[in-house]
Design a protein around this motif. Structure first.
Motif, PDB file in Angstrom:
ATOM      1  N   ARG A 158       7.758  11.251  29.029  1.00 33.69           N
ATOM      2  CA  ARG A 158       8.604  11.586  27.880  1.00 33.69           C
ATOM      3  C   ARG A 158       9.712  10.557  27.698  1.00 33.69           C
ATOM      4  N   ALA A 159      10.300  10.130  28.809  1.00 30.14           N
ATOM      5  CA  ALA A 159      11.388   9.148  28.720  1.00 30.14           C
ATOM      6  C   ALA A 159      10.879   7.808  28.212  1.00 30.14           C
ATOM      7  N   LEU A 160       9.750   7.346  28.741  1.00 25.64           N
ATOM      8  CA  LEU A 160       9.241   6.025  28.358  1.00 25.64           C
ATOM      9  C   LEU A 160       8.727   6.019  26.923  1.00 25.64           C
ATOM     10  N   TRP A 161       8.068   7.087  26.498  1.00 22.97           N
ATOM     11  CA  TRP A 161       7.514   7.132  25.141  1.00 22.97           C
ATOM     12  C   TRP A 161       8.608   6.915  24.098  1.00 22.97           C
ATOM     13  N   ASP A 162       9.789   7.437  24.372  1.00 21.04           N
ATOM     14  CA  ASP A 162      10.904   7.264  23.435  1.00 21.04           C
ATOM     15  C   ASP A 162      11.319   5.803  23.296  1.00 21.04           C
ATOM     16  N   GLU A 163      11.001   4.988  24.311  1.00 20.32           N
ATOM     17  CA  GLU A 163      11.434   3.595  24.317  1.00 20.32           C
ATOM     18  C   GLU A 163      10.391   2.632  23.753  1.00 20.32           C
ATOM     19  N   LEU A 164       9.150   3.083  23.611  1.00 19.99           N
ATOM     20  CA  LEU A 164       8.083   2.179  23.197  1.00 19.99           C
ATOM     21  C   LEU A 164       8.165   1.831  21.709  1.00 19.99           C
ATOM     22  N   THR A 165       7.783   0.619  21.399  1.00 22.28           N
ATOM     23  CA  THR A 165       7.712   0.176  20.001  1.00 22.28           C
ATOM     24  C   THR A 165       6.407   0.660  19.378  1.00 22.28           C
ATOM     25  N   GLY A 166       6.266   0.432  18.086  1.00 21.66           N
ATOM     26  CA  GLY A 166       5.060   0.858  17.388  1.00 21.66           C
ATOM     27  C   GLY A 166       3.800   0.244  17.942  1.00 21.66           C
ATOM     28  N   TRP A 167       3.804  -1.074  18.202  1.00 24.49           N
ATOM     29  CA  TRP A 167       2.578  -1.711  18.698  1.00 24.49           C
ATOM     30  C   TRP A 167       2.249  -1.259  20.104  1.00 24.49           C
ATOM     31  N   GLN A 168       3.291  -0.967  20.910  1.00 21.84           N
ATOM     32  CA  GLN A 168       3.031  -0.474  22.257  1.00 21.84           C
ATOM     33  C   GLN A 168       2.392   0.911  22.223  1.00 21.84           C
ATOM     34  N   ARG A 169       2.868   1.756  21.342  1.00 20.26           N
ATOM     35  CA  ARG A 169       2.282   3.090  21.216  1.00 20.26           C
ATOM     36  C   ARG A 169       0.837   3.003  20.729  1.00 20.26           C
ATOM     37  N   TRP A 170       0.589   2.103  19.797  1.00 22.71           N
ATOM     38  CA  TRP A 170      -0.776   1.907  19.323  1.00 22.71           C
ATOM     39  C   TRP A 170      -1.682   1.459  20.464  1.00 22.71           C
ATOM     40  N   MET A 171      -1.202   0.549  21.288  1.00 24.27           N
ATOM     41  CA  MET A 171      -1.987   0.048  22.410  1.00 24.27           C
ATOM     42  C   MET A 171      -2.251   1.145  23.436  1.00 24.27           C
ATOM     43  N   VAL A 172      -1.249   1.976  23.698  1.00 20.88           N
ATOM     44  CA  VAL A 172      -1.434   3.092  24.637  1.00 20.88           C
ATOM     45  C   VAL A 172      -2.521   4.025  24.129  1.00 20.88           C
ATOM     46  N   ARG A 173      -2.467   4.380  22.842  1.00 16.91           N
ATOM     47  CA  ARG A 173      -3.485   5.284  22.288  1.00 16.91           C
ATOM     48  C   ARG A 173      -4.880   4.684  22.416  1.00 16.91           C
ATOM     49  N   LEU A 174      -5.000   3.397  22.096  1.00 19.35           N
ATOM     50  CA  LEU A 174      -6.303   2.737  22.171  1.00 19.35           C
ATOM     51  C   LEU A 174      -6.830   2.708  23.605  1.00 19.35           C
TER      52      LEU A 174
END
Length: 293
Positions: free
Chosen positions: A194-210
């Motif tokens: 939860r803490a790290l997700w708040d810090e991720l940028t858009g491209w990082q979140r996209w990469m995590v999902r992929l």
């Protein structure tokens, strides 16, 4: 987020890990009673479950190698958790479960404690870039949540089944002690995710999902045979026919973080698909004796 808030959150997490280590040291072997009143019946019903769980717990040494490969420069609190608390606890779980199955006349577990796949090594090379290491950290936390939530469910059901058989020594001094330590691991991963997700940028979140979509697998299931073994465990514990409900339990926070924009989604489809594949492989193997290990 201000640095003061981040440092405050980190301090709370460090305090949580310290408290976990203090309250739940590795289970002493002399606190365990291996007495089984009906060993043949107990082995027939739960022997393969003990073997699977023992192997997974004993593979913690390899898991640490994987973590240090994909996280070359982790936050100190992560290293403190996996090296000082999680690994010692899990190794002891594995040793105890393995001794129990040997006491029942089964062969010892055969864990893989040192192999690192090529894909993970490539990931580790890329993780030297700080922004990509944050992606790897998020994947580590997501995997940890699914793994530990699976363990919580499995140990609770195994405790219930062992108690129903009247094997109170095993239920109380082995399964009961182990299952009390697993929720703390899950909580660490959830707080960290939860803490790290708040810090991720858009491209990082996209990469995590992929990467999460293409890499998810049940805990300890690294090939078809192990996936079938996991399906057998699900069947024995009574969750094979409720795979969707089990999938929802182990991926609730993952769905909330990664897929909040997908309204109405109860479970990420890759989680349900992986669990159903395990059940199907187990059923197929049961009808093809030459595929048994």
């Amino acid at each position: 987020m201000p640095d003061s808030a981040l440092s405050s959150r980190t301090r709370r997490l460090v305090e949580y890990v310290d408290q976990m280590g203090h309250d739940h040291p590795p289970i002493p072997l002399d606190s365990v009673d291996f007495t089984v009143h009906r060993p043949r019946e107990f082995e027939r019903r739960f022997g393969h479950v003990l073997d699977y769980m023992a192997r997974v717990e004993l593979e913690v040494d390899r898991n640490v190698l994987e973590i240090t490969t994909m996280l070359p420069d982790p936050p100190e609190v992560d290293r403190h958790f996996y090296a000082d608390v999680w690994q010692p606890q899990e190794i002891q779980h594995g040793l105890i479960l393995d001794k129990l199955q040997v006491e029942l006349g089964r062969s010892p577990a055969a864990p893989d404690t040192d192999s690192i796949g090529a894909k993970l090594r490539i990931l580790g090379t890329m993780a030297h870039l700080p922004s990509f290491q944050d992606v790897c950290r998020m994947l580590y936390y997501l995997t940890g949540m699914a793994t530990e939530r699976s363990a919580v469910v499995a140990y609770n059901l195994l405790h219930q089944g062992t108690t129903e058989m009247g094997e109170d020594a095993v239920a109380t001094t082995i399964i009961g002690q182990i299952k009390r330590q697993e929720p703390g691991h899950y909580a660490f991963y959830q707080l960290s995710a939860r803490a790290l997700w708040d810090e991720l940028t858009g491209w990082q979140r996209w990469m995590v999902r992929l990467m999460r979509r293409i890499s998810f697998s049940p805990v300890g299931a690294n090939d078809a045979a192990q996936k079938a073994d996991f399906g057998d465990v699900m069947a024995t514990l009574g969750i094979a026919d409720a795979a969707s409900d089990f999938a929802e339990q182990i991926s609730r926070v993952e769905r909330e973080l990664l897929w909040a924009r997908r309204r109405g989604l109860r479970v990420p489809d890759y989680v349900t698909t992986a669990l159903r594949e395990a059940v199907d492989l187990a059923k197929a193997r049961a009808h093809l004796p030459h595929l048994h290990r």
